[in-house]
Design a protein around this motif. Sequence first.
Motif, short mmCIF file in Angstrom:
data_model
loop_
_atom_site.label_atom_id
_atom_site.label_comp_id
_atom_site.label_asym_id
_atom_site.label_seq_id
_atom_site.Cartn_x
_atom_site.Cartn_y
_atom_site.Cartn_z
N ILE A 23 -17.69 55.49 -0.58
CA ILE A 23 -17.11 56.32 -1.64
C ILE A 23 -18.10 57.40 -2.07
N MET A 24 -19.35 57.02 -2.25
CA MET A 24 -20.37 58.00 -2.63
C MET A 24 -20.55 59.06 -1.56
N LEU A 25 -20.59 58.64 -0.29
CA LEU A 25 -20.81 59.57 0.81
C LEU A 25 -19.64 60.55 0.96
N ILE A 26 -18.43 60.03 0.99
CA ILE A 26 -17.25 60.87 1.17
C ILE A 26 -17.06 61.81 -0.03
N SER A 27 -17.32 61.31 -1.22
CA SER A 27 -17.20 62.14 -2.42
C SER A 27 -18.24 63.26 -2.43
N THR A 28 -19.44 62.95 -1.95
CA THR A 28 -20.48 63.97 -1.86
C THR A 28 -20.10 65.04 -0.86
N ILE A 29 -19.58 64.63 0.29
CA ILE A 29 -19.13 65.58 1.31
C ILE A 29 -18.03 66.47 0.74
N GLN A 30 -17.07 65.87 0.07
CA GLN A 30 -15.96 66.63 -0.52
C GLN A 30 -16.48 67.63 -1.55
N VAL A 153 -30.74 54.05 8.30
CA VAL A 153 -29.86 54.86 9.16
C VAL A 153 -29.84 56.31 8.69
N ILE A 154 -29.69 56.52 7.38
CA ILE A 154 -29.62 57.88 6.83
C ILE A 154 -30.91 58.64 7.11
N PHE A 155 -32.05 57.99 6.92
CA PHE A 155 -33.33 58.67 7.14
C PHE A 155 -33.54 59.00 8.62
N TRP A 160 -33.53 63.34 12.51
CA TRP A 160 -33.00 63.92 13.75
C TRP A 160 -32.44 65.32 13.48
N ALA A 161 -31.65 65.44 12.42
CA ALA A 161 -31.05 66.73 12.08
C ALA A 161 -32.12 67.76 11.72
N TYR A 162 -33.18 67.32 11.07
CA TYR A 162 -34.26 68.23 10.68
C TYR A 162 -35.03 68.72 11.91
N ILE A 163 -35.27 67.82 12.85
CA ILE A 163 -36.06 68.17 14.04
C ILE A 163 -35.24 69.00 15.03
N ASP A 164 -33.98 68.61 15.25
CA ASP A 164 -33.14 69.30 16.24
C ASP A 164 -31.70 69.31 15.77
N PHE A 165 -31.40 70.23 14.85
CA PHE A 165 -30.07 70.24 14.24
C PHE A 165 -28.97 70.52 15.27
N PHE A 205 -27.80 69.26 4.71
CA PHE A 205 -28.95 68.78 3.94
C PHE A 205 -28.67 68.76 2.44
N LYS A 206 -27.77 69.62 1.96
CA LYS A 206 -27.33 69.52 0.57
C LYS A 206 -26.57 68.20 0.36
N ILE A 207 -25.71 67.87 1.31
CA ILE A 207 -24.96 66.62 1.24
C ILE A 207 -25.90 65.42 1.26
N ILE A 208 -26.88 65.45 2.14
CA ILE A 208 -27.82 64.34 2.25
C ILE A 208 -28.62 64.17 0.96
N ARG A 209 -29.09 65.27 0.40
CA ARG A 209 -29.89 65.18 -0.84
C ARG A 209 -29.07 64.62 -1.99
N THR A 210 -27.85 65.12 -2.15
CA THR A 210 -27.01 64.64 -3.26
C THR A 210 -26.64 63.17 -3.06
#
Length: 240
Positions: A23-30, A153-155, A160-165, A205-210
Motif C-alpha cells: 500500500i505504501m509503495l503503490i500510493s507513493t508511486i501514484q 531488496v529495495i537497497f 542497481w538503478a543508481y549505478i546503471d539506470f 529516485f523520488k519514489i524511492i526516497r518517499t
Amino acid sequence: MKKIFTIIEEVVAYGIAVSLILIMLISTIQYHCFDKTLYHNEYKRLHTSQTLGMTETDLFLATDTLLDYLEKNIDTIDVDVTIKGVTTKAFNSKESAHMKDVQNLYQFALMLRRIAVVFIILGFVYLFLYNRKDLWTICSIYFMKTAIIFAVVIFILAGWAYIDFDTFWTVFHRLSFRNDLWLLDPNTDLMINLFPSSFFSHLIFKIIRTFLLCFFVVFLLCYYYLHRRLKIYHKEQNNE
C-alpha cells in the motif's frame, strides 16, 4: 489445534505486513506519477518545450491526456498538439498501444492495493478475535521482520538503478510487458521525448526516497511500541 492457529496467526501477520508495504509503495508511486509540479520542474530542467518546439500549453495538454488515460478518465490518448508550428496528432498507434499496456499495469497495481486494504482489515479482525491482547505486538514484530527483507531488496534495486539506470529500466520493462511496444523511437514517437531516461531516473529516485521515508517511520513506530512493551514487561516482572 493450537499449533494450527499459531501458524495461521503468523501467516496473517506476515500478510498484513506485506500488504501495508505494498500500500505504501503503490500510493507513493501514484502520488509522484500524478504530481503536476514534478512534470513542470522536469520539463523546465530538461528544456523540453524548447527542444520539441511545443508551447507549455500543448506540452501539458499531451501530459494531462496521458495521465487522465491512466486513471481511465478518458478512453483514448488521441489529442492534437502543435509541434514546430505544425498541428498533428500527439501520439501514434504504437504509442497508443503501449499506453494501453501501461494503463493495464497501473490499474492492476490499484487493484492489488485494494486487495491489500481488504486483507489488512480482515487480518486485523482475525487477530483481534483470536489474540486481541497481543494484537499490536504481533503486528509490530512481523512488520519489522518483513521490513528487513524488503529493505535489503529495495537497497539492492536502488543501488542497481543508481549505478546503471538504463539497464535497470530495460529489465523492468521486459518483466512488465509481454511485447516490445515500449521500445519507442525518438525520431517518430513524442512519448519518448516527453519522458526520456533522465526524466524517469529522477522520478524513480523520488519514489524511492518517499517510500523509504514512510517505510522507516512505520518501522520506528513499531520499534518504539515494542520497546515500550518490553519496558512494561520488565517492570511487571520486577514487581513480582
